[in-house]
Write an enzyme that holds these catalytic residues in place. Sequence first.
Site, mmCIF file in Angstrom:
data_model
loop_
_atom_site.group_PDB
_atom_site.id
_atom_site.type_symbol
_atom_site.label_atom_id
_atom_site.label_comp_id
_atom_site.label_asym_id
_atom_site.label_seq_id
_atom_site.Cartn_x
_atom_site.Cartn_y
_atom_site.Cartn_z
ATOM 1 C CB ALA A 39 -0.668 -0.469 1.149
ATOM 2 C CG ASP B 77 5.960 -0.935 -1.050
ATOM 3 O OD1 ASP B 77 6.819 -0.302 0.034
ATOM 4 O OD2 ASP B 77 6.025 -1.917 -0.993
HETATM 5 P P1 ADP Z 1 1.949 1.408 4.782
HETATM 6 O O1 ADP Z 1 1.943 -0.069 3.659
HETATM 7 O O2 ADP Z 1 3.438 1.735 4.266
HETATM 8 O O3 ADP Z 1 1.809 1.192 6.177
HETATM 9 P P2 ADP Z 1 -0.318 3.041 4.747
HETATM 10 O O4 ADP Z 1 -0.832 2.345 6.190
HETATM 11 O O5 ADP Z 1 0.213 4.500 6.170
HETATM 12 O O6 ADP Z 1 1.447 2.586 4.960
HETATM 13 O O7 ADP Z 1 -1.175 3.523 3.389
HETATM 14 C C1 ADP Z 1 -0.037 3.945 2.158
HETATM 15 C C2 ADP Z 1 -1.759 4.259 1.851
HETATM 16 O O8 ADP Z 1 -2.808 2.887 1.375
HETATM 17 C C3 ADP Z 1 -2.655 5.512 2.395
HETATM 18 O O9 ADP Z 1 -2.024 6.294 2.415
HETATM 19 C C4 ADP Z 1 -3.483 5.069 1.272
HETATM 20 O O10 ADP Z 1 -3.797 5.685 -0.027
HETATM 21 C C5 ADP Z 1 -3.755 3.205 1.524
HETATM 22 N N1 ADP Z 1 -4.256 2.821 2.138
HETATM 23 C C6 ADP Z 1 -3.971 1.951 3.104
HETATM 24 N N2 ADP Z 1 -4.601 1.024 3.616
HETATM 25 C C7 ADP Z 1 -5.404 1.887 3.292
HETATM 26 C C8 ADP Z 1 -7.530 1.598 3.995
HETATM 27 N N3 ADP Z 1 -7.696 0.813 4.452
HETATM 28 N N4 ADP Z 1 -8.339 1.660 2.334
HETATM 29 C C9 ADP Z 1 -8.363 3.061 1.790
HETATM 30 N N5 ADP Z 1 -6.430 3.258 1.611
HETATM 31 C C10 ADP Z 1 -6.045 2.650 2.543
#
Ligand code: ADP
Length: 306
Positions: free
Chosen positions: A257, A259
Amino acid sequence: MKIAFFGECMIELSGLPLQRTFGGDTLNTALYLSRLGASRGLTVSYATALGTDNISQDMLGAWHAEGIETHMVKKLENKLPGIYLVETEPNGERHFHYWRNDSAAKFYFSELWSPLEQAIDNHRFDALYISGVSLAILAEEAKAVLITLLEKHKANGGMILFDNNFRPQLWTSKQAQYWYSQALPFADIALLTEQDEYAVWGKSDIVKRCQDIGCPEVVIKRGCEPCKVVSGLQSDYPDTVYVAANMVENVVDTCAAGDSFAAGYLAGRLSGSSETAAAELGHCLASIVIQYPGAIIPSEAMKELM
Ligand code: ADP
């Protein structure tokens, strides 16, 4: 505009019967940026070390097929790519098991000669992207070499892009604090996952830390919550925007997500879009990626963004 990545791509084994694919945080971002960048004047190259085995060769072939340049890949005899196994419990919870301590990428800087340094000397690319994992996998001396390359590229007028991607299995938060503080002063854009920042630094003011260390633009990713983008951090009037994530009813797999968000944000920013438009592209791609299993989704699934 040419963007180079340095990091590690591993063999991924997942599913039953086990299927072999490839993945790694920087490679995921490079691949998505290559797909998005083709129509936006952006080209992508990936620097890492692989072995001379057939699986390493397959990886190179897969990257070429995605339009990624591989001139900076080192092929080390007697080394192999790292490997990870995704174990899925009956309730859907996933566990990642890694075999990467002796992987080829760790040894990219073990000889004096490095294709990445040569490319920097010859101004062969405009922006260099690394993540916390790119640093974490390297021995201490090699981490220091990578930091000198960030400094050199920046001094040559190049851009540095940094994603914090903290992996507690690879180092302690104290080590990460030290090396993030070495890298961040060179970063033109920092993509920071809020949870990872808190894991490294404890609950603290992320924006202030970036401002104090000299970084001008920071994106704080916060899962399904709006991301926070602060730009002009080194000016008298920093600008803050919150950009809502896309609603996803059926999240299948949040792997990659962050990345893919990074790829979308950079595809936007490096081709001249505003911070808000770039974050929207990041959210949009990430929202598609999390509706598919695995890190890399079929390119047809993201066609409308390409
Ligand atoms: P990482 O994958 O680095 O832990 P995040 O969890 O913050 O980062 O997620 C990165 C991006 O993925 C978010 O900014 C959003 O765009 C998307 N994303 C992640 N989880 C969700 C979700 N449950 N619903 C919608 N978009 C999501």
